[in-house]
Design an enzyme around this catalytic site. Structure first.
Site, PDB file in Angstrom:
ATOM      1  CD  GLU A  63      37.365  40.513  29.308  1.00  0.00           C
ATOM      2  OE1 GLU A  63      36.575  40.537  30.271  1.00  0.00           O
ATOM      3  OE2 GLU A  63      38.407  39.861  29.278  1.00  0.00           O
ATOM      4  CG  HIS A 120      40.551  39.487  31.912  1.00  0.00           C
ATOM      5  ND1 HIS A 120      39.453  38.833  31.411  1.00  0.00           N
ATOM      6  CD2 HIS A 120      40.940  38.764  32.998  1.00  0.00           C
ATOM      7  CE1 HIS A 120      39.196  37.760  32.143  1.00  0.00           C
ATOM      8  NE2 HIS A 120      40.094  37.705  33.121  1.00  0.00           N
ATOM      9  N   GLY A 145      34.776  31.623  47.566  1.00  0.00           N
ATOM     10  CA  GLY A 145      35.823  30.659  47.211  1.00  0.00           C
ATOM     11  C   GLY A 145      37.202  31.178  47.578  1.00  0.00           C
ATOM     12  NE  ARG A 146      40.940  28.004  44.361  1.00  0.00           N
ATOM     13  CZ  ARG A 146      40.366  26.925  43.846  1.00  0.00           C
ATOM     14  NH1 ARG A 146      40.435  25.780  44.488  1.00  0.00           N
ATOM     15  NH2 ARG A 146      39.759  26.978  42.681  1.00  0.00           N
ATOM     16  CB  ILE A 147      39.504  34.777  44.230  1.00  0.00           C
ATOM     17  CG1 ILE A 147      40.389  33.916  43.309  1.00  0.00           C
ATOM     18  CG2 ILE A 147      39.782  36.261  43.986  1.00  0.00           C
ATOM     19  CD1 ILE A 147      40.093  34.044  41.819  1.00  0.00           C
ATOM     20  N   GLY A 161      43.826  40.321  36.033  1.00  0.00           N
ATOM     21  CA  GLY A 161      43.764  39.616  37.318  1.00  0.00           C
ATOM     22  C   GLY A 161      44.913  38.651  37.550  1.00  0.00           C
ATOM     23  NE  ARG A 180      35.797  34.196  32.860  1.00  0.00           N
ATOM     24  CZ  ARG A 180      37.010  34.081  33.412  1.00  0.00           C
ATOM     25  NH1 ARG A 180      37.516  35.084  34.122  1.00  0.00           N
ATOM     26  NH2 ARG A 180      37.726  32.984  33.231  1.00  0.00           N
ATOM     27  CB  THR A 189      38.684  40.876  39.750  1.00  0.00           C
ATOM     28  OG1 THR A 189      38.180  40.279  40.959  1.00  0.00           O
ATOM     29  CG2 THR A 189      39.231  42.254  40.045  1.00  0.00           C
ATOM     30  CB  SER A 223      28.583  32.132  48.294  1.00  0.00           C
ATOM     31  OG  SER A 223      28.324  31.197  49.301  1.00  0.00           O
ATOM     32  NE  ARG A 224      26.397  27.770  43.660  1.00  0.00           N
ATOM     33  CZ  ARG A 224      26.845  26.565  43.368  1.00  0.00           C
ATOM     34  NH1 ARG A 224      26.075  25.696  42.785  1.00  0.00           N
ATOM     35  NH2 ARG A 224      28.093  26.207  43.650  1.00  0.00           N
TER      36      ARG A 224
END
Ligand code: GLV
Length: 310
Positions: A256, A274, A156-158, A276, A227, A225, A177-178
């Site tokens: 967390e 956390h 994705g974007r990140i 990010g 989850r 970074t 990826s999926r």
């Protein structure tokens, strides 16, 4: 007519009143730490719009406690803290904050990569403890990035922003990826560094467990970074202890804000709380986007960052 009620669960990087104006009745939990569950369930009664953060669980219990709720504007791009199907069943919009945290999260993934491969925390500690006895040809040797392979889980974007930066370091980048790229085990077998950039959901919980860690190259490093629960933390600790995995850079944790004690004492691990999306610009933009979704909804319009529909 009564003003619509809005509840904001945290102190934000901007004052929600500056955007929401006088047309709404705003309630905000603006003290630290995170609001206690029982208090949250009390405060959402009668509320039409809720702005939670990733620490607030929005599920059937909360929806039962907030029968007037119509929109949950999550202050995050990830929305695994929200039971989206439960919201959809009840006609409650769920929105997120995409786009604005792409660059700073990619920057933080790189902070972890560079800190790990160049042993920054060990060097830092040596300086502060007064143990630097002068330059030495074999002291704290790290690894070169040029020519190494970076494996990105997610596309994705990140992930794309991390890839863009990797090019400047001369790395080869592969992804899984999926819907595209290599099979996960191929990516794990080929990468010197693996960085996780997929959402947390039923398919990705413990995506990286004992078996997958063993598929990684001996000495390879893992960056997360995204989850915490995407990685089986106990298996991660075991792999580090066995000497198979070469290190980990973690900004997110399985329980967390708790951290697995097996990680804390290790020199081959970099731990961040956390961070990010933690820049002034991004946190203000996230708050603004979330508040704007509430305003759109209250104006009778479709929230533009909705992740569900009816
Ligand atoms: C942060 O973790 C986010 O999902 O925005």
């Amino acid at each position: 007519m009564d003003k619509p009620r809005v509840f904001v669960t945290r102190k934000l990087a901007l004052d929600p009143r500056s955007l929401l104006g006088a047309g709404v009745e705003l309630d905000q939990h603006d003290e630290e730490p995170v609001i206690a569950r029982a208090e949250l369930l009390k405060r959402v009664r009668g509320v039409e719009a809720l702005l939670p953060t990733l620490a607030d669980r929005v599920d059937d219990e909360l929806l039962d406690a907030a029968p007037k709720l119509k929109i949950v504007a999550n202050h995050a791009v990830g929305y695994d803290n929200i039971d989206v199907p439960a919201c959809t069943r009840r006609g409650v919009w769920v929105t997120n904050t995409p786009g604005v945290l792409t660059d700073c999260t990619a920057d933080l993934a790189w902070t972890l990569i560079l800190s790990l491969v160049r042993r920054v925390r060990e060097g830092e500690r040596m300086m502060r403890e007064g143990k630097f006895a002068g330059w030495a040809p074999t002291m704290l040797l790290g690894r070169e990035l040029r020519g190494a392979t970076l494996g990105l889980i997610g596309h994705g974007r990140i992930a794309n922003a991390v890839e863009e930066r990797a090019k400047a370091f001369g790395m080869k980048v592969i992804h899984s990826s999926r819907s595209s790229g290599l099979k996960l085990h191929e990516l794990l077998q080929q990468s010197d560094i693996v960085s996780i950039h997929c959402p947390l959901n039923a398919q990705t919980r413990h995506l990286i467990g004992a078996k997958e860690l063993l598929q990684m190259k001996r000495g390879a490093q893992l960056i997360n970074t995204a989850r915490g629960p995407i990685v089986d933390e106990a298996a991660l600790v075991a792999s580090l202890e066995s000497g198979h995995l070469g290190g980990a850079g973690l900004d997110v944790f399985e329980e967390e804000p708790l951290v697995h004690q097996g990680l804390v004492g290790r020199d081959d691990v970099v731990l961040l709380p956390h961070l990010g999306s933690a820049t002034v610009e991004t946190r203000q933009a996230m708050a603004r986007i979330a508040l704007e979704q509430i305003l759109l909804f209250l104006a009778g319009k479709r929230p533009v960052t909705a992740v569900n529909s009816f």
